[in-house]
Design an enzyme around this catalytic site. Sequence first.
Site, mmCIF file in Angstrom:
data_model
loop_
_atom_site.group_PDB
_atom_site.id
_atom_site.type_symbol
_atom_site.label_atom_id
_atom_site.label_comp_id
_atom_site.label_asym_id
_atom_site.label_seq_id
_atom_site.Cartn_x
_atom_site.Cartn_y
_atom_site.Cartn_z
ATOM 1 N N PRO A 16 -15.589 28.735 8.383
ATOM 2 C CA PRO A 16 -15.352 29.305 7.040
ATOM 3 C C PRO A 16 -14.551 30.598 7.103
ATOM 4 C CG PRO A 16 -17.594 28.505 7.219
ATOM 5 C CD PRO A 16 -16.990 28.373 8.590
ATOM 6 N N CYS A 17 -13.571 30.706 6.188
ATOM 7 C CA CYS A 17 -12.594 31.791 6.298
ATOM 8 C C CYS A 17 -12.714 32.844 5.203
ATOM 9 C CB CYS A 17 -11.175 31.210 6.263
ATOM 10 S SG CYS A 17 -10.775 30.356 4.714
ATOM 11 N N GLN A 18 -13.715 32.712 4.308
ATOM 12 C CA GLN A 18 -13.746 33.629 3.158
ATOM 13 C C GLN A 18 -13.832 35.093 3.568
ATOM 14 O OE1 GLN A 18 -15.495 30.877 3.564
ATOM 15 N NE2 GLN A 18 -15.728 29.722 1.666
#
Length: 416
Positions: free
Chosen positions: A90-92
Amino acid sequence: MRVVELFCGAGGAGFGLIRAGMRIEQAYDVSEQALAVHRANVIRLAPGSFMSKLFRYGVPTMQVRDLSALTRVIPEMTELHADLMIGGPPCQDFSSANQKRKEGDRADLTAAFALIVTSVRPQYFVMENVPDAAVSDAYARARMMFKYAGYGLTEHVLDASFYGAATARRRLIVVGCLGEVDDFLGEHLTAARSDHRVTVADVLGADFGEDHGDGRGKLYWFQPNGGESTGTRRVCEPSPTITGKTIVNRRNKYKPKKGDVPGWSDLVQPTPDQFSRIQGFPAGWDRSAAGSPSAMNQMLANSVPPPLAEAIGKCVLAHSRGERPDIPREFPWYYDEWLRERYKGTALRDQRSLFRAVQGLLGPTAVGPLRPALGLLDRHPALAKVSPQRKANLKSSLRLHRECYVECLLTGVLRE
């Protein structure tokens, strides 16, 4: 090549790797809905007939897993004997859209990915993330683990529009290979990059959009992602990066900006299926198992464009077969001068020819550290049929170059 997907989402990366000729053995994600979409499409739309798909590609097992539970997932994945592991943690926490930019639990999953890879030790891995992840603390820790485990790393930011998708989505792609030098796949990725970007018109056809007579050709509506972005877009260009909010029509809250045409509120907006095709998915990709429209949109936004994954997969397969891109390579200038001081005539031509042959076999590895280069030369498929003398000569050429390189460092001709 046997592949295990981590953080597989709705199947963009897996579908691209299948099209490249790989086999998905198992796919993991924490979301049951994402796995349901993956299951509904990846095998159904894989190349060939239904029976040939089952025979050639097999049916990947879908596993709902929290990949931070390392003591559970690592032993399980070790038994799969994967040749390649791929994942997009996940890159948030790294995204430029995240104004707080605080690395939290989701950033820790980057380290979890690295721990899984370095424990299972597949020959190759591919990690995808936003470009800003490259300067994060989480990736610095992951990178240290990869290097300590013996992986050579190719780290490039790639624009999907140069690799077959009609979106200017830029992503950090990290490809690792055990026993290789850094940037071992750089030439392959550069050779696979098209000279021309794929445009919205290339995918949706010449009839899509409306010409307002302002010289920009046909236009369409693309919900801005924020800031000063304009909603008026040209079909003769790739689309901006698709987000979950892009697909929703929110023109009633939009304030016109410089670059918008009169009548911008009536511009045609791509349908969800058209956005899916812009991202590189085939027509008919079914996201109904996602449940709500917002979940469907977010899955599309989070997906690796399949054409980009396919291009990376083909590059990895070519490297695994010992193939090098047919591109011109410069002979190292310092080595050329060094050789000219020591050899003349036929002897000089022979030494240059030998090293050019080594460059053709190893690419950038030829000018890297000696031990990995010798090991890769030993394992190179092309050398299985050459004479022992030819192989010995090629190894001697590597050693001679290294002697030159060290001497040039000591005398100040080169600097590391």
